[in-house]
Write a protein that holds these residues in place. Structure first.
Motif, PDB file in Angstrom:
ATOM      1  N   VAL A 153       0.871  -1.175   0.000  1.00 34.88           N
ATOM      2  CA  VAL A 153       0.000   0.000   0.000  1.00 34.88           C
ATOM      3  C   VAL A 153       0.907   1.224   0.000  1.00 34.88           C
ATOM      4  O   VAL A 153       1.881   1.274   0.758  1.00 34.88           O
ATOM      5  CB  VAL A 153      -0.918   0.032   1.236  1.00 34.88           C
ATOM      6  N   ALA A 154       0.623   2.203  -0.858  1.00 31.45           N
ATOM      7  CA  ALA A 154       1.431   3.415  -0.911  1.00 31.45           C
ATOM      8  C   ALA A 154       0.531   4.645  -0.859  1.00 31.45           C
ATOM      9  O   ALA A 154      -0.558   4.650  -1.441  1.00 31.45           O
ATOM     10  CB  ALA A 154       2.281   3.442  -2.181  1.00 31.45           C
ATOM     11  N   VAL A 155       1.012   5.675  -0.144  1.00 35.39           N
ATOM     12  CA  VAL A 155       0.246   6.915   0.002  1.00 35.39           C
ATOM     13  C   VAL A 155       1.175   8.099  -0.243  1.00 35.39           C
ATOM     14  O   VAL A 155       2.273   8.165   0.314  1.00 35.39           O
ATOM     15  CB  VAL A 155      -0.363   7.042   1.420  1.00 35.39           C
ATOM     16  N   GLY A 156       0.736   9.037  -1.080  1.00 37.03           N
ATOM     17  CA  GLY A 156       1.498  10.246  -1.330  1.00 37.03           C
ATOM     18  C   GLY A 156       0.582  11.371  -1.765  1.00 37.03           C
ATOM     19  O   GLY A 156      -0.635  11.188  -1.855  1.00 37.03           O
ATOM     20  N   ASP A 157       1.186  12.534  -2.058  1.00 35.29           N
ATOM     21  CA  ASP A 157       0.343  13.678  -2.412  1.00 35.29           C
ATOM     22  C   ASP A 157       0.905  14.528  -3.538  1.00 35.29           C
ATOM     23  O   ASP A 157       0.271  15.500  -3.941  1.00 35.29           O
ATOM     24  CB  ASP A 157       0.133  14.564  -1.178  1.00 35.29           C
ATOM     25  N   ALA A 158       2.103  14.200  -4.053  1.00 32.76           N
ATOM     26  CA  ALA A 158       2.766  15.121  -4.975  1.00 32.76           C
ATOM     27  C   ALA A 158       3.368  14.392  -6.177  1.00 32.76           C
ATOM     28  O   ALA A 158       3.321  13.166  -6.272  1.00 32.76           O
ATOM     29  CB  ALA A 158       3.850  15.913  -4.242  1.00 32.76           C
ATOM     30  N   PHE A 159       3.931  15.181  -7.099  1.00 32.44           N
ATOM     31  CA  PHE A 159       4.507  14.633  -8.324  1.00 32.44           C
ATOM     32  C   PHE A 159       5.502  13.515  -8.041  1.00 32.44           C
ATOM     33  O   PHE A 159       5.520  12.503  -8.749  1.00 32.44           O
ATOM     34  CB  PHE A 159       5.240  15.739  -9.104  1.00 32.44           C
ATOM     35  N   ASN A 160       6.349  13.712  -7.022  1.00 34.88           N
ATOM     36  CA  ASN A 160       7.419  12.738  -6.779  1.00 34.88           C
ATOM     37  C   ASN A 160       6.904  11.442  -6.151  1.00 34.88           C
ATOM     38  O   ASN A 160       7.685  10.525  -5.890  1.00 34.88           O
ATOM     39  CB  ASN A 160       8.524  13.355  -5.917  1.00 34.88           C
ATOM     40  N   ASP A 161       5.601  11.357  -5.911  1.00 39.22           N
ATOM     41  CA  ASP A 161       4.997  10.128  -5.373  1.00 39.22           C
ATOM     42  C   ASP A 161       4.304   9.297  -6.448  1.00 39.22           C
ATOM     43  O   ASP A 161       3.984   8.130  -6.224  1.00 39.22           O
ATOM     44  CB  ASP A 161       3.956  10.462  -4.300  1.00 39.22           C
ATOM     45  N   ILE A 162       4.039   9.899  -7.605  1.00 42.87           N
ATOM     46  CA  ILE A 162       3.138   9.282  -8.569  1.00 42.87           C
ATOM     47  C   ILE A 162       3.606   7.896  -9.008  1.00 42.87           C
ATOM     48  O   ILE A 162       2.822   6.938  -9.017  1.00 42.87           O
ATOM     49  CB  ILE A 162       2.936  10.206  -9.787  1.00 42.87           C
ATOM     50  N   ASN A 163       4.877   7.747  -9.369  1.00 44.60           N
ATOM     51  CA  ASN A 163       5.349   6.439  -9.834  1.00 44.60           C
ATOM     52  C   ASN A 163       5.263   5.389  -8.738  1.00 44.60           C
ATOM     53  O   ASN A 163       4.944   4.226  -9.001  1.00 44.60           O
ATOM     54  CB  ASN A 163       6.780   6.548 -10.359  1.00 44.60           C
ATOM     55  N   MET A 164       5.544   5.794  -7.496  1.00 38.71           N
ATOM     56  CA  MET A 164       5.413   4.875  -6.365  1.00 38.71           C
ATOM     57  C   MET A 164       3.965   4.394  -6.229  1.00 38.71           C
ATOM     58  O   MET A 164       3.700   3.205  -6.013  1.00 38.71           O
ATOM     59  CB  MET A 164       5.859   5.570  -5.073  1.00 38.71           C
ATOM     60  N   LEU A 165       3.031   5.309  -6.375  1.00 37.46           N
ATOM     61  CA  LEU A 165       1.616   4.962  -6.225  1.00 37.46           C
ATOM     62  C   LEU A 165       1.150   4.051  -7.355  1.00 37.46           C
ATOM     63  O   LEU A 165       0.362   3.121  -7.133  1.00 37.46           O
ATOM     64  CB  LEU A 165       0.764   6.232  -6.183  1.00 37.46           C
ATOM     65  N   ARG A 166       1.645   4.310  -8.555  1.00 38.72           N
ATOM     66  CA  ARG A 166       1.260   3.479  -9.702  1.00 38.72           C
ATOM     67  C   ARG A 166       1.783   2.057  -9.571  1.00 38.72           C
ATOM     68  O   ARG A 166       1.127   1.097  -9.996  1.00 38.72           O
ATOM     69  CB  ARG A 166       1.792   4.107 -10.995  1.00 38.72           C
ATOM     70  N   GLN A 167       2.972   1.899  -8.992  1.00 39.64           N
ATOM     71  CA  GLN A 167       3.580   0.576  -8.874  1.00 39.64           C
ATOM     72  C   GLN A 167       2.935  -0.265  -7.778  1.00 39.64           C
ATOM     73  O   GLN A 167       2.944  -1.491  -7.851  1.00 39.64           O
ATOM     74  CB  GLN A 167       5.070   0.725  -8.563  1.00 39.64           C
ATOM     75  N   ALA A 168       2.410   0.387  -6.745  1.00 40.41           N
ATOM     76  CA  ALA A 168       1.920  -0.326  -5.560  1.00 40.41           C
ATOM     77  C   ALA A 168       0.699  -1.192  -5.867  1.00 40.41           C
ATOM     78  O   ALA A 168      -0.024  -0.955  -6.841  1.00 40.41           O
ATOM     79  CB  ALA A 168       1.573   0.684  -4.468  1.00 40.41           C
ATOM     80  N   SER A 169       0.487  -2.183  -5.007  1.00 43.94           N
ATOM     81  CA  SER A 169      -0.727  -2.996  -5.113  1.00 43.94           C
ATOM     82  C   SER A 169      -1.956  -2.111  -4.985  1.00 43.94           C
ATOM     83  O   SER A 169      -2.942  -2.271  -5.716  1.00 43.94           O
ATOM     84  CB  SER A 169      -0.734  -4.062  -4.014  1.00 43.94           C
ATOM     85  N   GLN A 170      -1.890  -1.175  -4.047  1.00 47.62           N
ATOM     86  CA  GLN A 170      -2.925  -0.149  -3.884  1.00 47.62           C
ATOM     87  C   GLN A 170      -2.218   1.183  -3.625  1.00 47.62           C
ATOM     88  O   GLN A 170      -1.466   1.305  -2.651  1.00 47.62           O
ATOM     89  CB  GLN A 170      -3.847  -0.466  -2.703  1.00 47.62           C
TER      90      GLN A 170
END
Length: 201
Positions: A153-170
């Motif tokens: 599970v990944a949580v972020g709020d900004a541009f530098n989080d987007i790839n992390m969020l896309r890769q995560a299971s959720q």
């Protein structure tokens, strides 16, 4: 799944605590310090700009640390991490913050495992550079966990989080700016940490 199989990769600023640099901008009156990765996706360029501005205005690292003493985690942030752990997740804070600025806040959040950067300081006490955590992007942590068969599970709020969020299971984009949201229409946007806990079950 046990805690070895479940990992939560959580951004810090804008998710668990207020953005630190805008707080510094308010206290110092340096308007250009309001910029964050919500506005400037190139983090290295953003930090170079910040370092120049701090020196121009005579603001040292100890000045920054005094300013940030007034900052506290968001209401519910500690409880959010505790619930994740109760659900069997290992919590890793994956952040582009700096230990020299964020450690007091991390202590208030229970001292979670944190993978972030460090600042270098010159003989006069001014921030002189950045000692970046060795990674190509936040998504690197997610990739490694997925390769080991973990649910992420990944949580972020900004541009530098987007790839992390896309890769995560959720992956969850928490209260993003309009520009960040438009850059990641495929990532689930949420309004609160409580909503995330409901969605992961």
């Amino acid at each position: 799944m046990n805690s070895m199989d479940k990992l939560a990769c959580i951004d810090l600023e804008g998710v668990l605590v207020p953005e630190l640099w805008p707080a510094i901008a308010v206290r110092t009156g340096i308007r250009d310090l309001f910029a964050t990765t919500r506005e400037i996706p190139d983090y290295d360029a953003l930090m170079r700009q910040r370092i120049v501005l701090l020196r121009q205005h005579g603001v040292t690292l100890s000045d920054l640390q005094r300013i940030l003493k007034a900052i506290k985690p968001f209401n519910g942030a500690l409880a959010f991490l505790q619930v994740l752990e109760a659900k069997g997740y290992r919590v890793n804070i994956i952040s582009d913050c700096f230990h020299e600025l964020a450690d007091p806040l991390l202590h208030l959040l229970g001292g979670p495992t944190t993978l972030c950067h460090r600042l270098t300081v010159d003989d006069e006490g001014f921030v002189s550079g950045c000692d970046y955590y060795p990674r190509k992007g936040k998504e690197e942590h997610v990739d490694k966990a997925l390769a080991q068969g973990q649910q992420v599970v990944a949580v972020g709020d900004a541009f530098n989080d987007i790839n992390m969020l896309r890769q995560a299971s959720q992956g969850f984009l928490l209260n993003p700016s309009i520009s960040t949201l438009s850059a990641a229409p495929d990532v689930r946007a949420v309004e609160s940490l409580e909503e995330i806990l409901e969605l992961i079950g």
